[in-house]
Scaffold this active site. Structure first.
Site, PDB file in Angstrom:
ATOM      1  N   CYS A  46      74.595  30.752  26.848  1.00 48.88           N
ATOM      2  CA  CYS A  46      74.279  32.160  28.152  1.00 48.88           C
ATOM      3  C   CYS A  46      72.218  32.933  28.501  1.00 48.88           C
ATOM      4  CB  CYS A  46      74.718  33.340  27.934  1.00 48.88           C
ATOM      5  SG  CYS A  46      76.278  33.354  27.916  1.00 48.88           S
ATOM      6  N   ALA A  47      71.503  31.886  28.506  1.00 42.87           N
ATOM      7  CA  ALA A  47      70.457  31.140  28.273  1.00 42.87           C
ATOM      8  C   ALA A  47      69.841  31.917  29.373  1.00 42.87           C
ATOM      9  CB  ALA A  47      69.919  30.400  28.696  1.00 42.87           C
ATOM     10  N   PRO A 100      67.647  34.925  31.233  1.00 41.92           N
ATOM     11  CA  PRO A 100      66.570  33.627  32.234  1.00 41.92           C
ATOM     12  C   PRO A 100      65.381  33.024  30.790  1.00 41.92           C
ATOM     13  CG  PRO A 100      65.651  36.214  31.714  1.00 41.92           C
ATOM     14  CD  PRO A 100      66.885  35.953  31.570  1.00 41.92           C
ATOM     15  N   GLY A 101      65.584  32.422  29.560  1.00 37.91           N
ATOM     16  CA  GLY A 101      65.849  32.000  28.382  1.00 37.91           C
ATOM     17  C   GLY A 101      64.830  32.804  27.112  1.00 37.91           C
ATOM     18  N   GLY A 102      64.371  34.149  27.202  1.00 39.01           N
ATOM     19  CA  GLY A 102      64.410  34.790  25.902  1.00 39.01           C
ATOM     20  C   GLY A 102      64.556  34.883  25.044  1.00 39.01           C
ATOM     21  N   LYS A 103      65.977  33.796  24.697  1.00 40.24           N
ATOM     22  CA  LYS A 103      65.991  34.186  23.402  1.00 40.24           C
ATOM     23  C   LYS A 103      65.841  32.681  23.121  1.00 40.24           C
ATOM     24  CE  LYS A 103      68.895  38.081  21.987  1.00 40.24           C
ATOM     25  NZ  LYS A 103      69.081  38.906  23.390  1.00 40.24           N
ATOM     26  N   ASP A 113      73.046  28.182  31.509  1.00 39.09           N
ATOM     27  CA  ASP A 113      73.383  29.480  31.987  1.00 39.09           C
ATOM     28  C   ASP A 113      74.912  29.141  33.164  1.00 39.09           C
ATOM     29  OD1 ASP A 113      72.982  32.804  31.109  1.00 39.09           O
ATOM     30  OD2 ASP A 113      73.376  31.892  33.474  1.00 39.09           O
ATOM     31  N   ASP A 136      74.786  34.670  23.391  1.00 37.63           N
ATOM     32  CA  ASP A 136      73.883  35.883  23.945  1.00 37.63           C
ATOM     33  C   ASP A 136      74.760  36.506  24.515  1.00 37.63           C
ATOM     34  OD1 ASP A 136      72.633  38.305  23.460  1.00 37.63           O
ATOM     35  OD2 ASP A 136      71.554  37.293  24.902  1.00 37.63           O
ATOM     36  N   CYS A 187      73.679  43.714  23.544  1.00 35.75           N
ATOM     37  CA  CYS A 187      72.721  44.283  23.607  1.00 35.75           C
ATOM     38  C   CYS A 187      74.059  45.611  24.056  1.00 35.75           C
ATOM     39  CB  CYS A 187      71.750  43.686  24.866  1.00 35.75           C
ATOM     40  SG  CYS A 187      72.447  43.954  26.844  1.00 35.75           S
TER      41      CYS A 187
END
Length: 413
Positions: free
Chosen positions: A244-245, A247-250, A268, A308, A361
């Protein structure tokens, strides 16, 4: 107190009403509505500020409307009153009397003189009789959330989270290794998990318009996001999948911990959001695979899989105050079903002996520990290695992460 152009004030109030209609109908979140429902997107920051104040003080404002109005206002008028009363009581950018005048004119423009008279009467009384503001949890938090959290947290914890809910989140960013924020950003280091470096700055405009931002030397992010990439027991790996990437933060966090020769696939379901993932990777010169697919459509085996998952967002209420007002039993049931299916699909991609990180979160047990317990009961070849729940505070968001390891003797899926 600065003087606001009457046209600007009208546009902000009209757009605020449009967004409230969209959010209230359950069509989209506040952030999504601000991105898509504005007639005056150039005023997004001002309109957004007004609506963030409203959702933080929704219980107060709604009760105030009920006190002021001699009869229940129609939904359209209630939205107008909610927006303008928030301006009158909680914002200093427009004189209360001017805000009331703009709202009355906006009501007149709808063509109903009686409605305009009603709005005028309510707002003249409001300007004369400003009520005191109570910051107690029962006067701030949505009833459904308050009931749940009172059974789970101490009065001190509940009061602390209430203070966090009422506090705008600071502007924070992560800096890549070797980059030092320039003095004019007035950056202050803030604590985080793992080997990462986070800063808070009172100058978001300078940061966002900087060469460092365009080159990918920094990434706008909350320190709580580091939890999923920093659990004790995480081992170096060669193949990573983020299911579940966007916009790529993790994925970017994981990339900072990668050894040379490690590959990463960022997947994603949203093609639109994956465009931002590609752009974030491009800025940093990262040649990672970016694919658009549902988790169950993915193939291959990976040493580390990150899930995530979508969640209720109750841990990020500082940045998404509307999330607490959208939270309910029906939404919770729906989101936990989705999380369960994603976690199952992610587990199928974990190689024997590999690792699976499940993160949200949220601060709701049904989405976190209970979800992990259910997974372990259904997947005896996995073992929990570590887990942690962060509660939201005035310093950072809330988050949950759990590290699971698959037995080296597992049969291929």
């Amino acid at each position: 107190m600065r003087k606001v152009n009457s046209d600007t004030a009208t546009h902000v109030l009209a757009d605020a009403c449009r967004v409230l209609a969209s959010v209230g109908a359950g069509e989209r979140s506040l952030d999504d509505a601000l991105d898509s429902a504005l007639d005056y997107p150039e005023l997004r920051r001002t309109t957004g500020s007004l609506l963030f104040f409203y959702f933080r003080r929704k219980r107060f404002v709604d009760k105030w409307i009920d006190t002021l109005a001699c009869r229940p206002p129609r939904p359209r008028l209630r939205r107008l009153l909610a927006a303008v009363l928030t301006q009158i009581r909680f914002q200093s950018g427009i004189v209360p009397e001017s805000a009331a005048n703009v709202a009355v004119e906006l009501a007149k423009s709808a063509g109903n003189a009686n409605e305009a008279k009603f709005v005028n009467a309510v707002l003249r009384r409001a300007v004369r009789e400003l009520p005191p503001v109570d910051d107690a949890p029962e006067e701030v938090l949505p009833p459904a959330v308050l009931k749940r959290w009172r059974g789970r947290y101490s009065p001190e914890e509940l009061a602390a989270m209430c203070r966090a809910f009422l506090s705008p989140a600071p502007f924070t960013f992560r800096a890549e290794r070797g980059f030092e924020p320039p003095p004019e950003w007035e950056g202050t280091a803030v604590p985080c998990r793992g080997p990462f470096r986070f800063f808070e700055s009172p100058k978001p405009g300078l940061v966002l318009d900087s060469e460092a931002m365009r080159e990918g030397r920094i990434y706008i992010q909350d320190p709580a996001t580091t939890l999923a990439a920093s659990l004790p027991g995480m081992e170096p790996v060669r193949r990573i999948l983020d299911v579940c990437a966007a916009p790529g933060g993790k994925s970017l966090l994981l990339s900072e911990r990668m050894k040379a020769g490690t590959s990463l696939v960022a997947a994603d379901r949203s093609a639109r959001r994956q465009e931002q993932t590609k752009e974030n990777f491009r800025r940093r010169g990262l040649d990672f695979a970016v694919i658009t697919a549902e988790p169950r459509e993915l193939a291959g085996e990976f040493d580390l899989v990150l899930a995530d998952v979508p969640c209720s967002n109750t841990g990020v209420f500082r940045r998404r105050p509307d999330a607490l007002w959208r939270f309910g039993a029906a939404e919770l049931r729906k989101i936990t079903v989705l999380q369960h299916s994603i976690l199952d699909a992610a587990a199928a991609r974990v190689a024997p002996g590999g690792q699976l990180v499940y993160s949200t979160c949220s601060i709701e047990p049904e989405e976190n520990e209970q979800q992990a317990e259910r997974f372990l009961a259904e997947h005896p070849d996995f073992t929990r290695m570590a887990s942690e729940q962060l509660l939201p505070s005035v310093e950072s968001d809330g988050a949950y992460a759990c590290l699971l390891r698959r037995s080296a003797q597992s049969m291929p899926t």
